[in-house]
Structures are given as C-alpha cells and as structure tokens.
Design an enzyme around this catalytic site. Sequence first.
Site, PDB file in Angstrom:
ATOM      1  N   PRO A 168       0.838  -1.187   0.280  1.00 36.70           N
ATOM      2  CA  PRO A 168      -0.026  -0.109   0.146  1.00 36.70           C
ATOM      3  C   PRO A 168       0.664   1.079  -0.088  1.00 36.70           C
ATOM      4  CG  PRO A 168      -0.065  -1.202   2.271  1.00 36.70           C
ATOM      5  CD  PRO A 168       0.510  -1.943   1.272  1.00 36.70           C
ATOM      6  N   ASN A 169       0.250   2.358  -0.729  1.00 36.48           N
ATOM      7  CA  ASN A 169       0.906   3.582  -0.772  1.00 36.48           C
ATOM      8  C   ASN A 169       2.132   3.906  -1.709  1.00 36.48           C
ATOM      9  OD1 ASN A 169      -1.195   4.940   1.085  1.00 36.48           O
ATOM     10  ND2 ASN A 169       0.016   3.746   2.376  1.00 36.48           N
ATOM     11  N   ARG A 211       4.786  10.695  -2.099  1.00 31.83           N
ATOM     12  CA  ARG A 211       4.612  10.545  -0.843  1.00 31.83           C
ATOM     13  C   ARG A 211       6.000  10.904   0.013  1.00 31.83           C
ATOM     14  NH1 ARG A 211       5.108   4.299   0.922  1.00 31.83           N
ATOM     15  NH2 ARG A 211       4.371   4.988   3.004  1.00 31.83           N
ATOM     16  N   TYR A 261      11.300   8.794   0.933  1.00 34.17           N
ATOM     17  CA  TYR A 261      11.385   7.559   0.166  1.00 34.17           C
ATOM     18  C   TYR A 261      12.123   8.129  -1.278  1.00 34.17           C
ATOM     19  CZ  TYR A 261       8.100   5.637   3.260  1.00 34.17           C
ATOM     20  OH  TYR A 261       7.422   4.977   4.456  1.00 34.17           O
ATOM     21  N   ASN A 300       8.206  -5.789  -1.421  1.00 31.62           N
ATOM     22  CA  ASN A 300       8.191  -4.588  -0.377  1.00 31.62           C
ATOM     23  C   ASN A 300       6.456  -4.369   0.174  1.00 31.62           C
ATOM     24  OD1 ASN A 300       7.765  -2.203   1.033  1.00 31.62           O
ATOM     25  ND2 ASN A 300       8.946  -0.955  -0.520  1.00 31.62           N
ATOM     26  N   ALA A 303       3.445  -1.030   4.643  1.00 32.09           N
ATOM     27  CA  ALA A 303       2.782  -0.938   6.052  1.00 32.09           C
ATOM     28  C   ALA A 303       2.378  -2.449   6.472  1.00 32.09           C
ATOM     29  CB  ALA A 303       1.647   0.074   6.147  1.00 32.09           C
ATOM     30  N   HIS A 315       4.387  -4.640   9.033  1.00 35.38           N
ATOM     31  CA  HIS A 315       4.199  -4.442  10.442  1.00 35.38           C
ATOM     32  C   HIS A 315       2.807  -4.877  10.986  1.00 35.38           C
ATOM     33  CE1 HIS A 315       7.645  -1.974   9.283  1.00 35.38           C
ATOM     34  NE2 HIS A 315       6.912  -1.086   8.565  1.00 35.38           N
ATOM     35  N   ASP A 351       1.552 -15.612   6.668  1.00 36.29           N
ATOM     36  CA  ASP A 351       1.269 -17.018   6.434  1.00 36.29           C
ATOM     37  C   ASP A 351       1.281 -17.656   4.912  1.00 36.29           C
ATOM     38  OD1 ASP A 351       0.850 -17.426   9.188  1.00 36.29           O
ATOM     39  OD2 ASP A 351      -1.358 -17.250   8.972  1.00 36.29           O
ATOM     40  N   GLU A 409      12.460  -9.684   1.443  1.00 37.45           N
ATOM     41  CA  GLU A 409      11.716  -8.343   1.821  1.00 37.45           C
ATOM     42  C   GLU A 409      12.772  -7.195   1.538  1.00 37.45           C
ATOM     43  OE1 GLU A 409      10.083  -8.752   5.971  1.00 37.45           O
ATOM     44  OE2 GLU A 409      10.504  -6.593   6.247  1.00 37.45           O
ATOM     45  N   HIS A 469      12.811  -2.937   1.731  1.00 35.01           N
ATOM     46  CA  HIS A 469      12.360  -1.585   2.392  1.00 35.01           C
ATOM     47  C   HIS A 469      13.270  -0.532   1.628  1.00 35.01           C
ATOM     48  CE1 HIS A 469       9.359  -3.336   4.773  1.00 35.01           C
ATOM     49  NE2 HIS A 469      10.218  -4.127   4.922  1.00 35.01           N
ATOM     50  N   ILE A 470      12.588   0.737   1.116  1.00 34.67           N
ATOM     51  CA  ILE A 470      13.444   1.869   0.768  1.00 34.67           C
ATOM     52  C   ILE A 470      14.129   2.393   1.781  1.00 34.67           C
ATOM     53  CG2 ILE A 470      13.282   3.839  -0.472  1.00 34.67           C
ATOM     54  CD1 ILE A 470      10.628   2.424  -1.866  1.00 34.67           C
ATOM     55  N   SER A 471      13.402   2.736   2.792  1.00 36.41           N
ATOM     56  CA  SER A 471      14.142   3.519   4.046  1.00 36.41           C
ATOM     57  C   SER A 471      14.447   2.371   5.192  1.00 36.41           C
ATOM     58  CB  SER A 471      12.782   4.235   4.809  1.00 36.41           C
ATOM     59  OG  SER A 471      11.692   3.479   5.271  1.00 36.41           O
ATOM     60  N   ARG A 505      13.635   4.182  12.191  1.00 35.60           N
ATOM     61  CA  ARG A 505      12.520   5.225  12.319  1.00 35.60           C
ATOM     62  C   ARG A 505      11.453   4.604  13.691  1.00 35.60           C
ATOM     63  NH1 ARG A 505       9.709   4.579   6.796  1.00 35.60           N
ATOM     64  NH2 ARG A 505       8.346   6.513   7.496  1.00 35.60           N
ATOM     65  N   ARG A 515       7.706   0.436  13.492  1.00 31.52           N
ATOM     66  CA  ARG A 515       8.430  -0.149  12.042  1.00 31.52           C
ATOM     67  C   ARG A 515       9.357  -1.053  12.060  1.00 31.52           C
ATOM     68  NH1 ARG A 515       5.749   3.239   8.292  1.00 31.52           N
ATOM     69  NH2 ARG A 515       5.608   5.270   9.164  1.00 31.52           N
TER      70      ARG A 515
HETATM   71  C1  DQA Z   1       8.564   0.860   3.494  1.00 34.48           C
HETATM   72  C2  DQA Z   1       8.563   1.196   4.959  1.00 34.48           C
HETATM   73  C3  DQA Z   1       7.126   0.837   5.747  1.00 34.48           C
HETATM   74  O1  DQA Z   1       7.205   0.885   7.133  1.00 34.48           O
HETATM   75  C4  DQA Z   1       6.082   1.762   5.162  1.00 34.48           C
HETATM   76  O2  DQA Z   1       5.029   1.433   5.859  1.00 34.48           O
HETATM   77  C5  DQA Z   1       6.125   1.839   3.586  1.00 34.48           C
HETATM   78  C6  DQA Z   1       7.328   1.847   2.950  1.00 34.48           C
HETATM   79  C7  DQA Z   1       9.885   1.314   2.726  1.00 34.48           C
HETATM   80  O3  DQA Z   1       9.732   0.975   1.641  1.00 34.48           O
HETATM   81  O4  DQA Z   1      10.726   2.007   3.317  1.00 34.48           O
HETATM   82  O5  DQA Z   1       5.189   1.955   3.241  1.00 34.48           O
HETATM   83  O6  DQA Z   1       7.892  -0.445   3.518  1.00 34.48           O
END
Ligand code: DQA
Length: 142
Positions: A9-10, A17, A22, A74, A77, A80, A87, A98, A100-102, A107, A111
């Site tokens: 999501p997002n 964003r 990011y 990725n 959210a 978490h 599952d 997995e 994550h960009i950040s 943080r 997270r």
């Molecule tokens: C994220 C880190 C997550 O905590 C956050 O909810 C995201 C992006 C990242 O790519 O850094 O939406 O997965």
Amino acid sequence: MKIMCLNGPNLNRLGKREPEIYGSETLEDVKQSLIAVGKELGAEVDFRQSNHEGELVDWIHEAEDERYDAIIINPAAYTHTSVALRDALAGITVPAIEVHISNIHKRETFRHHSYLAPVCVGQICGLGTKGYELALRSFVQA
Ligand code: DQA
C-alpha cells in the site's frame, strides 16, 4: 528465471509521498529499471503493486501455482501488521526477499518489527530503491 516483484500500500504514490524519506523516483521508474536489469541478467520481472492485502495474498499464491522462481516483496505498512501475508509466504516454496526503501530500524518503533522477515530469505532496507536491484541480483546470481 521468472521473478514476481510485489509492492504494498501507498507505494503507487512513490515520488510524491514523503519524498524526504522515500526519494523522488516513482514506482514506474523502479519498475522500468528492474525490468531492464532483469533483461540484462536473463530474468523476467513481473512487477505489481496493490493497496489491498487480499490481492497481495492472492499474488503470493499465484507465484507458487505458476512456478515463479522467486519473490521480491516490499510489503510497505503490511510489514508491520499482516499475519495473512506472513502465512501466505510461509505456505509456499518460492523464496522471498523483503525490501524496504527506508531503514525501518532507524524509524518509529512500530516499524522495527516485521511479521514477514522470519519467513523470508533475508531483508534489505535503508538502501533506497537500489534494494530491489540487489534482491534481484542476489536471486539470479545465487
Ligand atoms: C516501507 C517502510 C514501511 O514502514 C512503510 O509503511 C512503507 C514503505 C519502505 O519501503 O521503506 O510504506 O516499506
């Protein structure tokens, strides 16, 4: 080699964003460069994004049923919060990394925990969008 890259999501709003966290690259940019690197390495990248948990679960099942070789995910959210995604990954044989960009560990405390990390080969975080390419290279060169 067939690789499914899933984005939660997002992430469709990447570039707009919270660019201070990011960056300014869009998800389309990430998609195009991952597909290009995949071509160089002889890997087919199937790149997807959804804001819906169930759709991501369905795609993880599809990766297994359609015999993908690996998943780059990725979960955004859902990292978490989602026992369902964990599952789904636990129930398949396709290996996942997995991404994550950040740096989620630098943080907010909520997270720091990932439901998915224990069912993944590994986690790459904090290296920006480069993390996707590193995950891809790791699968292809394994
Ligand atoms: C994220 C880190 C997550 O905590 C956050 O909810 C995201 C992006 C990242 O790519 O850094 O939406 O997965």
